[in-house]
Design an enzyme around this catalytic site. Structure first.
Site, PDB file in Angstrom:
ATOM      1  N   GLU A 170       0.854  -1.203   0.000  1.00 39.37           N
ATOM      2  CA  GLU A 170       0.000   0.000   0.000  1.00 39.37           C
ATOM      3  C   GLU A 170       0.883   1.244   0.000  1.00 39.37           C
ATOM      4  O   GLU A 170       1.877   1.315   0.728  1.00 39.37           O
ATOM      5  CB  GLU A 170      -0.906   0.028   1.228  1.00 39.37           C
ATOM      6  N   THR A 220      -3.889   4.830  -1.695  1.00 37.38           N
ATOM      7  CA  THR A 220      -4.992   5.287  -0.841  1.00 37.38           C
ATOM      8  C   THR A 220      -5.677   6.534  -1.407  1.00 37.38           C
ATOM      9  O   THR A 220      -5.145   7.233  -2.278  1.00 37.38           O
ATOM     10  CB  THR A 220      -4.507   5.595   0.590  1.00 37.38           C
ATOM     11  N   TYR A 221      -6.858   6.802  -0.857  1.00 37.12           N
ATOM     12  CA  TYR A 221      -7.708   7.913  -1.282  1.00 37.12           C
ATOM     13  C   TYR A 221      -8.020   8.709  -0.029  1.00 37.12           C
ATOM     14  O   TYR A 221      -8.599   8.153   0.930  1.00 37.12           O
ATOM     15  CB  TYR A 221      -8.981   7.304  -1.860  1.00 37.12           C
ATOM     16  N   HIS A 246      -7.735   3.004  -4.408  1.00 34.29           N
ATOM     17  CA  HIS A 246      -8.750   3.052  -3.347  1.00 34.29           C
ATOM     18  C   HIS A 246      -9.771   4.117  -3.744  1.00 34.29           C
ATOM     19  O   HIS A 246      -9.413   5.134  -4.362  1.00 34.29           O
ATOM     20  CB  HIS A 246      -8.138   3.472  -2.012  1.00 34.29           C
ATOM     21  N   ARG A 291     -16.225   2.551   2.111  1.00 34.44           N
ATOM     22  CA  ARG A 291     -17.206   3.572   2.475  1.00 34.44           C
ATOM     23  C   ARG A 291     -16.496   4.875   2.824  1.00 34.44           C
ATOM     24  O   ARG A 291     -16.900   5.959   2.429  1.00 34.44           O
ATOM     25  CB  ARG A 291     -18.026   3.085   3.669  1.00 34.44           C
ATOM     26  N   HIS A 309     -13.449  -0.458  14.444  1.00 38.24           N
ATOM     27  CA  HIS A 309     -13.561   0.440  15.598  1.00 38.24           C
ATOM     28  C   HIS A 309     -14.084   1.813  15.195  1.00 38.24           C
ATOM     29  O   HIS A 309     -14.797   2.452  15.955  1.00 38.24           O
ATOM     30  CB  HIS A 309     -12.203   0.574  16.287  1.00 38.24           C
ATOM     31  N   ASP A 351     -18.711  -7.068  10.861  1.00 36.55           N
ATOM     32  CA  ASP A 351     -17.863  -6.984   9.672  1.00 36.55           C
ATOM     33  C   ASP A 351     -18.053  -8.189   8.764  1.00 36.55           C
ATOM     34  O   ASP A 351     -18.015  -8.054   7.541  1.00 36.55           O
ATOM     35  CB  ASP A 351     -16.388  -6.843  10.060  1.00 36.55           C
ATOM     36  N   LYS A 394     -20.680  -7.285   0.655  1.00 27.63           N
ATOM     37  CA  LYS A 394     -19.736  -6.799  -0.374  1.00 27.63           C
ATOM     38  C   LYS A 394     -19.510  -7.895  -1.429  1.00 27.63           C
ATOM     39  O   LYS A 394     -19.444  -7.621  -2.621  1.00 27.63           O
ATOM     40  CB  LYS A 394     -18.404  -6.403   0.267  1.00 27.63           C
ATOM     41  N   GLN A 442      -7.641  -4.758   7.528  1.00 22.15           N
ATOM     42  CA  GLN A 442      -7.029  -3.703   8.324  1.00 22.15           C
ATOM     43  C   GLN A 442      -5.849  -4.313   9.091  1.00 22.15           C
ATOM     44  O   GLN A 442      -5.756  -5.543   9.238  1.00 22.15           O
ATOM     45  CB  GLN A 442      -8.051  -3.158   9.314  1.00 22.15           C
TER      46      GLN A 442
HETATM   47  P1  FAD Z   1     -18.547  -0.684   5.067  1.00 20.62           P
HETATM   48  O1  FAD Z   1     -18.220  -2.108   4.877  1.00 20.62           O
HETATM   49  O2  FAD Z   1     -19.609  -0.124   4.238  1.00 20.62           O
HETATM   50  O3  FAD Z   1     -18.905  -0.576   6.599  1.00 20.62           O
HETATM   51  C1  FAD Z   1     -19.328   0.602   7.200  1.00 20.62           C
HETATM   52  C2  FAD Z   1     -20.099   0.238   8.454  1.00 20.62           C
HETATM   53  O4  FAD Z   1     -21.357  -0.336   8.114  1.00 20.62           O
HETATM   54  C3  FAD Z   1     -19.433  -0.812   9.338  1.00 20.62           C
HETATM   55  O5  FAD Z   1     -19.714  -0.555  10.680  1.00 20.62           O
HETATM   56  C4  FAD Z   1     -20.071  -2.096   8.931  1.00 20.62           C
HETATM   57  O6  FAD Z   1     -19.960  -3.074   9.968  1.00 20.62           O
HETATM   58  C5  FAD Z   1     -21.474  -1.645   8.648  1.00 20.62           C
HETATM   59  N1  FAD Z   1     -22.132  -2.496   7.632  1.00 20.62           N
HETATM   60  C6  FAD Z   1     -22.022  -2.348   6.286  1.00 20.62           C
HETATM   61  N2  FAD Z   1     -22.759  -3.306   5.664  1.00 20.62           N
HETATM   62  C7  FAD Z   1     -23.316  -4.053   6.647  1.00 20.62           C
HETATM   63  C8  FAD Z   1     -24.186  -5.194   6.666  1.00 20.62           C
HETATM   64  N3  FAD Z   1     -24.649  -5.734   5.528  1.00 20.62           N
HETATM   65  N4  FAD Z   1     -24.546  -5.721   7.861  1.00 20.62           N
HETATM   66  C9  FAD Z   1     -24.112  -5.182   9.017  1.00 20.62           C
HETATM   67  N5  FAD Z   1     -23.300  -4.088   9.068  1.00 20.62           N
HETATM   68  C10 FAD Z   1     -22.911  -3.541   7.900  1.00 20.62           C
HETATM   69  N6  FAD Z   1     -10.296   5.124   4.270  1.00 20.62           N
HETATM   70  C11 FAD Z   1     -10.101   6.186   3.434  1.00 20.62           C
HETATM   71  O7  FAD Z   1     -10.682   7.253   3.634  1.00 20.62           O
HETATM   72  N7  FAD Z   1      -9.244   6.079   2.351  1.00 20.62           N
HETATM   73  C12 FAD Z   1      -8.568   4.931   2.064  1.00 20.62           C
HETATM   74  O8  FAD Z   1      -7.820   4.861   1.085  1.00 20.62           O
HETATM   75  C13 FAD Z   1      -8.770   3.794   2.924  1.00 20.62           C
HETATM   76  N8  FAD Z   1      -8.147   2.614   2.673  1.00 20.62           N
HETATM   77  C14 FAD Z   1      -8.406   1.529   3.464  1.00 20.62           C
HETATM   78  C15 FAD Z   1      -7.817   0.287   3.153  1.00 20.62           C
HETATM   79  C16 FAD Z   1      -8.054  -0.828   3.931  1.00 20.62           C
HETATM   80  C17 FAD Z   1      -7.419  -2.158   3.555  1.00 20.62           C
HETATM   81  C18 FAD Z   1      -8.891  -0.715   5.084  1.00 20.62           C
HETATM   82  C19 FAD Z   1      -9.135  -1.915   5.966  1.00 20.62           C
HETATM   83  C20 FAD Z   1      -9.487   0.510   5.419  1.00 20.62           C
HETATM   84  C21 FAD Z   1      -9.264   1.637   4.616  1.00 20.62           C
HETATM   85  N9  FAD Z   1      -9.877   2.865   4.882  1.00 20.62           N
HETATM   86  C22 FAD Z   1      -9.659   3.940   4.045  1.00 20.62           C
HETATM   87  C23 FAD Z   1     -10.749   3.041   6.053  1.00 20.62           C
HETATM   88  C24 FAD Z   1     -12.243   2.738   5.746  1.00 20.62           C
HETATM   89  O9  FAD Z   1     -12.757   3.618   4.792  1.00 20.62           O
HETATM   90  C25 FAD Z   1     -12.982   2.895   7.025  1.00 20.62           C
HETATM   91  O10 FAD Z   1     -12.519   1.920   7.935  1.00 20.62           O
HETATM   92  C26 FAD Z   1     -14.509   2.891   7.015  1.00 20.62           C
HETATM   93  O11 FAD Z   1     -14.938   3.097   8.376  1.00 20.62           O
HETATM   94  C27 FAD Z   1     -15.192   1.584   6.647  1.00 20.62           C
HETATM   95  O12 FAD Z   1     -15.062   1.309   5.379  1.00 20.62           O
HETATM   96  P2  FAD Z   1     -15.720  -0.006   4.732  1.00 20.62           P
HETATM   97  O13 FAD Z   1     -15.327   0.057   3.350  1.00 20.62           O
HETATM   98  O14 FAD Z   1     -15.366  -1.215   5.488  1.00 20.62           O
HETATM   99  O15 FAD Z   1     -17.288   0.276   4.920  1.00 20.62           O
END
Ligand code: FAD
Length: 342
Positions: free
Chosen positions: A38, A69-70, A98, A128, A190, A199, A206, A217
């Site tokens: 990354e 990253t974004y 990203h 998200r 968190h 998750d 997804k 993460q």
């Molecule tokens: P989602 O999966 O949509 O989850 C958001 C919330 O909704 C969570 O609490 C989840 O449990 C809940 N949820 C969603 N769908 C459901 C369901 N069907 N049932 C129950 N609960 C649900 N952030 C940035 O701004 N830029 C980056 O480039 C970036 N890169 C990342 C790369 C990695 C590998 C990781 C692990 C994280 C990264 N992040 C980044 C952080 C990430 O955007 C945040 O952690 C954000 O809070 C969650 O993103 P998500 O895509 O998992 O969202």
């Protein structure tokens, strides 16, 4: 820490056949776990200059892909795209962009996806995203997407509409299929107060929306990752889940990442690293601890590792060298004019 034999293992030692040490198996390309890195778009000209050297150094490890990253709320929309296209056009690396969606309208997100696709980007990590740091009165965009699963769906829809408009696009899509990765959280998310069970539900949605694989993460203990994979498989998640690994060479960075993600580094590791005053010895100790983690997740069935580099190649490459991932098959070793494989 594993004392991994290297690709010179077949060197003739001059001993007779009976006494020669058994040859160490060199991994066939198909058997090598994936390696990916990354990166983030640098915010300064100096950072951009240094990143050119880092990209060149990382290239020597023949990674399967690098991700870029974004920034939160699309802050780096332009610089992320610029770096991804730079990687695409000036290196042999495959970039993954990203993309976040929480702070933009659906229409704006579609426009951004079109920009990336027009620039030749075929791989995305759909997220998200988090609310901007410290903004207490923040609300998601009223016409926006609310989850990463929705973003995966939109990515698939945009690609399908482009293919419906143009037969040439269909052919390009067959040659270079669109791939969509998503995030997974071994300790629960968190930032959103979610548990690992939440998750796993999110990961399943997804996958149903069209995600191809997941990257986790940061975490510091193999059981967290292995439990996530086991629970995800029980719930019907079949896509590969790649563990995200932070080389534990810098205690200050570990503490910062812990604050940012809510995943605290183990106290024993912090005390051990903090007790070493020589930076080189601290680096070696951190690499050793991280190599143990890598070997444990690979032994548990991880398909490969995704290394959080923070745009520094040395910890990432030293980590590979300290694990079985440093044992490159001969057709993947560096060419003579690029001799820096660790
Ligand atoms: P989602 O999966 O949509 O989850 C958001 C919330 O909704 C969570 O609490 C989840 O449990 C809940 N949820 C969603 N769908 C459901 C369901 N069907 N049932 C129950 N609960 C649900 N952030 C940035 O701004 N830029 C980056 O480039 C970036 N890169 C990342 C790369 C990695 C590998 C990781 C692990 C994280 C990264 N992040 C980044 C952080 C990430 O955007 C945040 O952690 C954000 O809070 C969650 O993103 P998500 O895509 O998992 O969202």
């Amino acid at each position: 820490m594993t004392d991994a034999p290297r690709h010179d293992a077949h060197r003739n030692t001059g001993t007779s056949d009976e006494h020669r040490a058994p040859p160490v198996p060199v991994l066939a390309p198909a058997d090598r776990p994936t390696v990916s890195f990354e990166l983030f778009p640098p915010g300064t000209t100096d950072g951009e200059r240094r990143l050119v050297g880092t990209l060149h150094a990382l290239e020597q490890a023949r990674p399967d892909f690098v991700s870029v990253t974004y920034g939160a709320s699309g802050r780096t929309r332009v610089t992320t795209r610029r770096l991804v296209t730079q990687i695409l056009h000036t290196t042999s690396l495959t970039p993954i962009a990203h993309l976040t969606c929480v702070d933009t309208s659906r229409a704006a997100t579609v426009a951004i996806i079109e920009e990336f696709l027009d620039a030749g980007v075929r791989s995305f990590l759909a997220l998200r995203g988090d609310p901007p740091a410290g903004q207490v009165d923040w609300h998601p965009h009223p016409e926006g997407l609310h989850t990463a699963a929705q973003l995966v769906e939109v990515l698939r829809t945009v690609e399908a509409e482009r293919c419906a408009r143009s037969a040439a696009q269909v052919v390009r899509g067959l040659v270079k299929p669109l791939s969509v990765a998503v995030a997974a959280f071994p300790r629960g998310n968190h930032a959103t107060g979610g548990t690992r069970a939440d998750d796993v539900r999110a990961l399943l949605s997804k996958q149903r929306a069209g995600a191809d694989f997941a990257i986790t993460q940061v975490f510091f203990d193999a059981p967290s990752y292995l439990a996530l994979v086991a629970e995800a498989r029980d719930a019907g998640v079949t896509i590969p889940i790649i563990p995200g690994i932070l080389p534990a060479t810098d205690p200050d960075r570990l503490a910062r990442v812990g604050r940012l993600t809510g995943v605290d580094p183990p106290r024993a590791l912090m005390e051990r690293l903090g007790g070493i005053s020589d930076p080189e010895a601290q680096h070696r100790a951190g690499i050793g601890a991280t190599a143990d983690l890598v070997e444990a997740v690979l032994a548990g069935g991880a398909p490969g590792i995704h290394v959080y580099t923070f745009n520094q190649h040395r910890p990432a490459l030293d980590l590979l060298a300290a694990t079985r991932l440093g044992r490159l098959p001969s057709n993947l070793t560096a060419s003579p004019d690029h001799p820096s494989v660790p």
